[in-house]
Design a protein around this motif. Sequence first.
Motif, PDB file in Angstrom:
ATOM      1  N   GLU A   9       0.800  -1.226   0.000  1.00  0.00           N
ATOM      2  CA  GLU A   9       0.000   0.000   0.000  1.00  0.00           C
ATOM      3  C   GLU A   9       0.829   1.271   0.000  1.00  0.00           C
ATOM      4  N   THR A  10       2.153   1.137   0.041  1.00  0.00           N
ATOM      5  CA  THR A  10       3.031   2.303   0.050  1.00  0.00           C
ATOM      6  C   THR A  10       4.025   2.313  -1.103  1.00  0.00           C
ATOM      7  N   ALA A  11       4.072   1.243  -1.895  1.00  0.00           N
ATOM      8  CA  ALA A  11       5.105   1.118  -2.926  1.00  0.00           C
ATOM      9  C   ALA A  11       5.071   2.272  -3.920  1.00  0.00           C
ATOM     10  N   LEU A  12       3.896   2.581  -4.432  1.00  0.00           N
ATOM     11  CA  LEU A  12       3.810   3.645  -5.427  1.00  0.00           C
ATOM     12  C   LEU A  12       4.340   4.961  -4.868  1.00  0.00           C
ATOM     13  N   SER A  13       3.956   5.284  -3.653  1.00  0.00           N
ATOM     14  CA  SER A  13       4.381   6.550  -3.050  1.00  0.00           C
ATOM     15  C   SER A  13       5.888   6.598  -2.852  1.00  0.00           C
ATOM     16  N   VAL A  14       6.469   5.494  -2.403  1.00  0.00           N
ATOM     17  CA  VAL A  14       7.914   5.480  -2.151  1.00  0.00           C
ATOM     18  C   VAL A  14       8.683   5.600  -3.464  1.00  0.00           C
ATOM     19  N   VAL A  15       8.218   4.914  -4.502  1.00  0.00           N
ATOM     20  CA  VAL A  15       8.906   5.011  -5.794  1.00  0.00           C
ATOM     21  C   VAL A  15       8.760   6.418  -6.367  1.00  0.00           C
ATOM     22  N   GLN A  16       7.585   7.017  -6.240  1.00  0.00           N
ATOM     23  CA  GLN A  16       7.435   8.406  -6.687  1.00  0.00           C
ATOM     24  C   GLN A  16       8.403   9.318  -5.934  1.00  0.00           C
ATOM     25  N   HIS A  17       8.464   9.150  -4.625  1.00  0.00           N
ATOM     26  CA  HIS A  17       9.298  10.005  -3.776  1.00  0.00           C
ATOM     27  C   HIS A  17      10.788   9.866  -4.100  1.00  0.00           C
ATOM     28  N   THR A  18      11.248   8.621  -4.317  1.00  0.00           N
ATOM     29  CA  THR A  18      12.683   8.381  -4.483  1.00  0.00           C
ATOM     30  C   THR A  18      13.155   8.479  -5.929  1.00  0.00           C
ATOM     31  N   MET A  19      12.269   8.215  -6.890  1.00  0.00           N
ATOM     32  CA  MET A  19      12.702   8.125  -8.281  1.00  0.00           C
ATOM     33  C   MET A  19      12.113   9.221  -9.175  1.00  0.00           C
ATOM     34  N   ILE A  20      10.831   9.517  -9.016  1.00  0.00           N
ATOM     35  CA  ILE A  20      10.200  10.501  -9.902  1.00  0.00           C
ATOM     36  C   ILE A  20      10.405  11.915  -9.385  1.00  0.00           C
ATOM     37  N   ASP A  21      10.127  12.138  -8.116  1.00  0.00           N
ATOM     38  CA  ASP A  21      10.270  13.486  -7.566  1.00  0.00           C
ATOM     39  C   ASP A  21      11.726  13.927  -7.486  1.00  0.00           C
ATOM     40  N   THR A  22      12.664  12.999  -7.577  1.00  0.00           N
ATOM     41  CA  THR A  22      14.083  13.338  -7.613  1.00  0.00           C
ATOM     42  C   THR A  22      14.601  13.548  -9.032  1.00  0.00           C
ATOM     43  N   GLY A  23      13.756  13.300 -10.040  1.00  0.00           N
ATOM     44  CA  GLY A  23      14.172  13.484 -11.416  1.00  0.00           C
ATOM     45  C   GLY A  23      14.904  12.308 -12.025  1.00  0.00           C
ATOM     46  N   LEU A  24      15.004  11.198 -11.311  1.00  0.00           N
ATOM     47  CA  LEU A  24      15.719  10.039 -11.832  1.00  0.00           C
ATOM     48  C   LEU A  24      14.884   9.240 -12.832  1.00  0.00           C
ATOM     49  N   MET A  25      13.573   9.432 -12.811  1.00  0.00           N
ATOM     50  CA  MET A  25      12.683   8.617 -13.644  1.00  0.00           C
ATOM     51  C   MET A  25      11.410   9.406 -13.921  1.00  0.00           C
ATOM     52  N   ASP A  26      10.791   9.155 -15.083  1.00  0.00           N
ATOM     53  CA  ASP A  26       9.487   9.750 -15.367  1.00  0.00           C
ATOM     54  C   ASP A  26       8.408   8.689 -15.187  1.00  0.00           C
ATOM     55  N   TRP A  27       7.145   9.072 -15.443  1.00  0.00           N
ATOM     56  CA  TRP A  27       6.047   8.137 -15.204  1.00  0.00           C
ATOM     57  C   TRP A  27       6.043   6.989 -16.206  1.00  0.00           C
ATOM     58  N   ALA A  28       6.555   7.210 -17.398  1.00  0.00           N
ATOM     59  CA  ALA A  28       6.681   6.105 -18.345  1.00  0.00           C
ATOM     60  C   ALA A  28       7.688   5.085 -17.821  1.00  0.00           C
ATOM     61  N   GLY A  29       8.767   5.578 -17.226  1.00  0.00           N
ATOM     62  CA  GLY A  29       9.733   4.678 -16.601  1.00  0.00           C
ATOM     63  C   GLY A  29       9.132   3.949 -15.423  1.00  0.00           C
ATOM     64  N   PHE A  30       8.301   4.642 -14.654  1.00  0.00           N
ATOM     65  CA  PHE A  30       7.601   4.013 -13.540  1.00  0.00           C
ATOM     66  C   PHE A  30       6.758   2.843 -14.035  1.00  0.00           C
ATOM     67  N   ALA A  31       6.005   3.065 -15.131  1.00  0.00           N
ATOM     68  CA  ALA A  31       5.179   1.992 -15.679  1.00  0.00           C
ATOM     69  C   ALA A  31       6.043   0.818 -16.135  1.00  0.00           C
ATOM     70  N   ARG A  32       7.226   1.113 -16.634  1.00  0.00           N
ATOM     71  CA  ARG A  32       8.115   0.039 -17.081  1.00  0.00           C
ATOM     72  C   ARG A  32       8.571  -0.824 -15.907  1.00  0.00           C
ATOM     73  N   VAL A  33       8.984  -0.204 -14.802  1.00  0.00           N
ATOM     74  CA  VAL A  33       9.575  -0.976 -13.709  1.00  0.00           C
ATOM     75  C   VAL A  33       8.535  -1.564 -12.763  1.00  0.00           C
ATOM     76  N   THR A  34       7.303  -1.070 -12.825  1.00  0.00           N
ATOM     77  CA  THR A  34       6.266  -1.583 -11.917  1.00  0.00           C
ATOM     78  C   THR A  34       5.179  -2.362 -12.629  1.00  0.00           C
ATOM     79  N   SER A  35       5.185  -2.381 -13.960  1.00  0.00           N
ATOM     80  CA  SER A  35       4.086  -3.029 -14.666  1.00  0.00           C
ATOM     81  C   SER A  35       4.554  -3.892 -15.828  1.00  0.00           C
ATOM     82  N   SER A  36       5.018  -3.279 -16.908  1.00  0.00           N
ATOM     83  CA  SER A  36       5.294  -4.057 -18.120  1.00  0.00           C
ATOM     84  C   SER A  36       6.443  -5.040 -17.937  1.00  0.00           C
ATOM     85  N   THR A  37       7.531  -4.621 -17.276  1.00  0.00           N
ATOM     86  CA  THR A  37       8.667  -5.540 -17.121  1.00  0.00           C
ATOM     87  C   THR A  37       8.392  -6.667 -16.130  1.00  0.00           C
TER      88      THR A  37
END
Length: 441
Positions: free
Chosen positions: A330-358
Motif C-alpha cells: 500500500e506504500t510502494a507507489l508513493s515510495v517510488v514516486q518520492h525516491t525516483m520521480i520526484d528526484t528526477g531520476l525517472m518519469d512516469w513512463a519509466g515508472f510503468a516500465r519498472v512496476t508493470s510491463s517488465t
Amino acid sequence: MSTTGTYLIRDASVLGTEQADIRIENGTITAVGPGLDADGAEVLKAHGLIALPGMVDLHTHLREPGREDAETVETGSRAAALGGFTAVHAMANSMPVADTAGVVEQVLSLGERAGWVDVRPVGAVTVGLAGERLAELGAMADSRARVRVFSDDGKCVSDPVLMRRALEYVKAFDGVVAQHAQEPRLTESAQMNEGEVSAVLGLAGWPAVAEEAIIARDVLLAKHTGSRLHVCHLSTAGSVEIIRWAKAQGISVTAEVTPHHLLLTDELVRSYDPVYKVNPPLRTAADVQAVRRGLADGTIDIVGTDHAPHPSEHKECEWEQAAMGMTGLETALSVVQHTMIDTGLMDWAGFARVTSSTPARIGNVSTQGRPLAAGEPAHVILVNPTARRTVDPHKMASKGRNSPFAGLELPGVVEAVFYAGHPTVLSGRLNTPHPAAAKES
C-alpha cells in the motif's frame, strides 16, 4: 470477478504526458483519445490525474495457506488493489509450502475467489524450501496455475548443483528461477547490515559479500545453462555492478529492488525498532544511491515489494527475537514516486516500465502490463501525484502493521483501480460511488 459496466475516464494524463480520455467496456479498453463521446458511459473526471497500467508485483507474501494470522489472500490482495496493483505473485513460503500442483492451485483459487487482483502463485524450487531436492516444477508448470516463477524466497538455494538443475529444468517451459541471494554460512546469526552501525550497536553483521557472492555464482550458472535468472531484492552497490557486468555479457538475468531499499538505511537500526529488521537488511546511504541509479539506468529491471506481513507479537518484541520483514503493497507507489520521480531520476513512463510491463514480462503474465491502448485488457490505475498522505498502518487493508514508513508523509495517492474493467478502487474525488460496498454486501 465479473467485468461489467462502461466507463469513460475523462482528461487523464496518460503516462504523465498528453491528456486523453479512456473508454472501458466489458473489461477492455475500447478507445483512447481526446474528446471521446460518453455515449452511455459513467464518466470519471480525471483532470490532474495520471493514468497508468495496473502495477504488477513479482514478490508478495500472502501467507495463506497456513499463516492466516499474518495475512490471507483476501486481505493481501485487497491491500494490493488499494496500492495500485492489478496482479501479484504470491511467494511459496506458506504452510504447507507451495511445492506441489495442489497447493499452487489452492492459492490460485483463493485469488480468484477474492477477486481484487490477479494472484499468480510462485512455486518453490525445492521441497519444503529445504534446499535438498527439487520440487515438482513440471507439475506446477502444467497445473491450472501455470506457474512460471519459482523461488525459495526467504531461503537461498545455496547448493550450486541444485541451482544448476533448477535453471536447466525451467528452461523447457520458459520459466524463471528467482533467487534469494544469501550465502548462509556468511550470515549465521546476522541481525543487520555489517558495517559501522553494526559495530557500534554490537549486533552481528550481515556482509554485502554474502549477497554478492551468490549473485556472481548464479549469473555464471545462468550463462552456462542458457536459462533465465531473476535476483530478488538486490540491496548493495556491489550487486548492482555484478548485474551490470552480467547484462553486458548477454546473460539472461533480471533483478529487482524493494521500495524500502530505495529509501531507508541501516542508520534507522540505531532505534532498535524491529520494524526495521528485514532480509536482506537495510544497507548504507551509498548502497541506497547505487540501487536508485541502477533502477534509473535499467541495470535493475523492476521494483518488487517483498510485502512481508507479520502478527504484531512477532514484531513488537526484542530485536534479536523479532521476525524479519516489512509490509509494502500500500506504500510502494508513493515510495517510488518520492525516491525516483520526484528526484528526477525517472518519469512516469519509466515508472510503468519498472512496476508493470517488465514484471509482467518476467513473470510471463501476458494479460498484465499492457499498453493503455484500444483492444487491451482494462487494467488501469489513476494516480494523484500532487496529493500527499501520512502513512498509518492501522488504516491499511493488510493484516500486517509492520510498515517501516509509519508516520512519514509521502506523495502520490491511488484514486482509482480498474481490474479487468471492474473498478475495485474508486475515490470520492471522481464523483462516483465506491464499488467495494456492493461487493462486500
